[in-house]
Write a protein that holds these residues in place. Sequence first.
Motif, PDB file in Angstrom:
ATOM      1  N   ARG A  60       0.817  -1.205   0.000  1.00  0.00           N
ATOM      2  CA  ARG A  60       0.000   0.000   0.000  1.00  0.00           C
ATOM      3  C   ARG A  60       0.855   1.261   0.000  1.00  0.00           C
ATOM      4  O   ARG A  60       0.439   2.308  -0.456  1.00  0.00           O
ATOM      5  CB  ARG A  60      -0.918  -0.035   1.209  1.00  0.00           C
ATOM      6  N   HIS A  61       2.056   1.152   0.560  1.00  0.00           N
ATOM      7  CA  HIS A  61       2.896   2.344   0.694  1.00  0.00           C
ATOM      8  C   HIS A  61       4.341   1.940   0.456  1.00  0.00           C
ATOM      9  O   HIS A  61       4.847   1.008   1.090  1.00  0.00           O
ATOM     10  CB  HIS A  61       2.705   2.914   2.122  1.00  0.00           C
ATOM     11  N   ASP A 104      -0.714   2.688  -3.877  1.00  0.00           N
ATOM     12  CA  ASP A 104      -1.439   3.956  -3.785  1.00  0.00           C
ATOM     13  C   ASP A 104      -0.639   5.106  -3.191  1.00  0.00           C
ATOM     14  O   ASP A 104      -0.960   6.257  -3.425  1.00  0.00           O
ATOM     15  CB  ASP A 104      -2.710   3.765  -2.951  1.00  0.00           C
ATOM     16  N   VAL A 105       0.366   4.807  -2.385  1.00  0.00           N
ATOM     17  CA  VAL A 105       1.123   5.885  -1.746  1.00  0.00           C
ATOM     18  C   VAL A 105       2.612   5.678  -2.020  1.00  0.00           C
ATOM     19  O   VAL A 105       3.154   4.594  -1.768  1.00  0.00           O
ATOM     20  CB  VAL A 105       0.896   5.913  -0.215  1.00  0.00           C
ATOM     21  N   THR A 107       6.340   7.593  -1.322  1.00  0.00           N
ATOM     22  CA  THR A 107       7.044   8.666  -0.605  1.00  0.00           C
ATOM     23  C   THR A 107       8.479   8.690  -1.102  1.00  0.00           C
ATOM     24  O   THR A 107       9.122   7.633  -1.179  1.00  0.00           O
ATOM     25  CB  THR A 107       7.017   8.405   0.914  1.00  0.00           C
ATOM     26  N   ARG A 181      -4.453   8.249  -5.257  1.00  0.00           N
ATOM     27  CA  ARG A 181      -3.019   8.017  -5.024  1.00  0.00           C
ATOM     28  C   ARG A 181      -2.365   9.265  -4.446  1.00  0.00           C
ATOM     29  O   ARG A 181      -2.772  10.381  -4.739  1.00  0.00           O
ATOM     30  CB  ARG A 181      -2.307   7.671  -6.342  1.00  0.00           C
ATOM     31  N   THR A 182      -1.324   9.048  -3.656  1.00  0.00           N
ATOM     32  CA  THR A 182      -0.619  10.174  -3.018  1.00  0.00           C
ATOM     33  C   THR A 182       0.872  10.051  -3.289  1.00  0.00           C
ATOM     34  O   THR A 182       1.452   8.950  -3.172  1.00  0.00           O
ATOM     35  CB  THR A 182      -0.852  10.155  -1.492  1.00  0.00           C
ATOM     36  N   ASN A 184       4.102  11.644  -1.711  1.00  0.00           N
ATOM     37  CA  ASN A 184       4.702  12.459  -0.650  1.00  0.00           C
ATOM     38  C   ASN A 184       6.123  12.799  -1.061  1.00  0.00           C
ATOM     39  O   ASN A 184       6.945  11.892  -1.221  1.00  0.00           O
ATOM     40  CB  ASN A 184       4.759  11.678   0.678  1.00  0.00           C
ATOM     41  N   THR A 223       3.186  11.543   7.858  1.00  0.00           N
ATOM     42  CA  THR A 223       2.540  10.500   7.045  1.00  0.00           C
ATOM     43  C   THR A 223       1.383   9.849   7.785  1.00  0.00           C
ATOM     44  O   THR A 223       0.991   8.726   7.473  1.00  0.00           O
ATOM     45  CB  THR A 223       3.559   9.409   6.676  1.00  0.00           C
ATOM     46  N   GLU A 225      -1.751  10.219   7.761  1.00  0.00           N
ATOM     47  CA  GLU A 225      -2.964   9.860   7.012  1.00  0.00           C
ATOM     48  C   GLU A 225      -2.708   8.733   6.010  1.00  0.00           C
ATOM     49  O   GLU A 225      -3.642   8.263   5.353  1.00  0.00           O
ATOM     50  CB  GLU A 225      -3.499  11.081   6.260  1.00  0.00           C
ATOM     51  N   ASN A 226      -1.445   8.299   5.894  1.00  0.00           N
ATOM     52  CA  ASN A 226      -1.119   7.252   4.923  1.00  0.00           C
ATOM     53  C   ASN A 226      -1.052   5.896   5.594  1.00  0.00           C
ATOM     54  O   ASN A 226      -0.842   5.809   6.803  1.00  0.00           O
ATOM     55  CB  ASN A 226       0.238   7.540   4.274  1.00  0.00           C
TER      56      ASN A 226
END
Lengths: 293, 278
Positions: A60-61, A104-105, A107, A181-182, A184, A223, A225-226
């Motif tokens: 997911r991240h 989706d995330v 960084t 999607r994010t 960072n 982070t 909210e991630n």
Amino acid sequence: MGSDDVILALAAVFFVCLSYMLFDVGMLQLLKMRVTLPRVLRKEILSAVCMRDGLGGPPRHIAFIMDGNRRWAKRQGLRATDGHPRGGDRLLEVLQWCMDAGIDVVTIYAFSIENFKRSETEVESIMKLAKEHFDRMCEDGDLVQECEFRLRILGDRKRIPQDVRESMDRAIEATCHHRRRTLNVCFSYTSRDEMLTALDMAIRNRSGTQILDEIEVSRHLFTAENPELDILIRTSGDHRLSDFLLWQSSFSHLAFPKATWPEFTFYDFVNVLLEYYGLRSERHRMDVKMNLP
Amino acid sequence: MGIAWYGIWRRLWEGLSGAVRIGGKLGPIRGLSSLGGLCLAVCVDPQHARTHEGRDHLVRLIEWSVELGIGTVQLFDGCGSLAAASEELVEAIKTHRQRHRRWNPLSPAASSWASPRADGAGRRVQVRISGHSGQGYHTIASQRAGEENWENLAEKEEPLVTSSDVTVVRLLTPRNGRKAIAEYGSWLANLDSFTRQSEDDRKAKIEEVLREDPLSIMAGGEPNLLIAFGSLPSVMGFPCWELRLTQLYLQRDLRTFSRSDFEEILLDHVSTPIRFGR
């Protein structure tokens, strides 16, 4: 059903299995050869790696320390600062791979507070490049927009030059409507500064004599909210976190591929994912065997 | 007698394989002779921490560290098993050191390139664990130079000895990581003078407190390198504040980790420059 039909059915099964095996072997060889694959094929490979049943879905991240731009440039006989534009191009490709993998995330460690110690020329060139990238994100054709990433900037904004800050704000505004999607971007960032800021905010938001615990501090990280960080990749083979996401990466899968960031290929990316899934399922089997939580 | 010959042969073999692996260089390896200031962190997963076999291998690793003159060894596991079994660990270290001197008359150093006192005989080992109340580090056992007996110092607070002939073994738990940071947050929140300061001053104060660690609940120093043993390549919850510049070596299995592997890691560490962002 006669014996001939049985033999034919068995032969069909055998050839289908053989073709899958050859396909896997063929794909692996293509990946090892670092052949540039068409996007359709990359999507199929990523889908096969990340979205098989029983794997729990894609990570997911994911986080990247994009190390090695200057070393790559030196090896090509270029100036050290010439490596950063190539690194920027690689980032856009990697974002596309992440999107195709269903991550989706993302960084990234773009610029550390410690990087301000570099020569003025280099810092200026990095700031100029960053501004160009952020300005491009405001345009419709940009890959970040196409991949529907919402931009967030994490770090100490006070140290960033005014024009770059304004460019960042415009890019954040231009991408804020993307929800899925994010991206960072850790800019003027160190993890210790993040933890100090989080602890300070947790103290200020504390109600009455509430005792602070690690969950409360986690809620104030940049982070927060991630989802939890699944994989952290640092290129160039340097085995350090260098003050990046120290709190968040406590239990993450760490990967240190030897390739520099501009040389980080789709093969290297798939390799990390395969290792992530392979070790996870092996660990799960071991934990079940040892009755560990 | 057979066991003695086996020990001699094993040491010779480790030395030879170490020489071959490190590129066949025989002679002093620059850097390995000055490890007194090095802080080594070792992180193990529950599979290694909870079993006697795993702890025996850790004791072996501690002994190598003593022999090579490493100043501090931080041992961590995410379930706190090592700290809970600290007495057993101390006994295992004592037994290993005694057995080591009795059965291996030759210098045990796999490399003749380490510090002059490579057999660790003159070196003290001090095992420390944070106290049950969470306040301060208590030395639970210390063997002084030249003495055979171990001094039991359970629950007695002793200032950290920073001498060149001491290897301090620190047993860490998750309590020394994120929990300690949050605990200091609660501590500072109750100080009136803290809340009245500006944001920059507050952050500077928090950083100072985490650095000075007045309650001795943090990990007790930033490790120069961390060796993690586990099926997954991760730091397994090792105290995060201290990992800023630590070089990470992620290994699968402690049982197959040899002395030459250990020296190779140390050699790689001393030869890798740190750029500090430059």
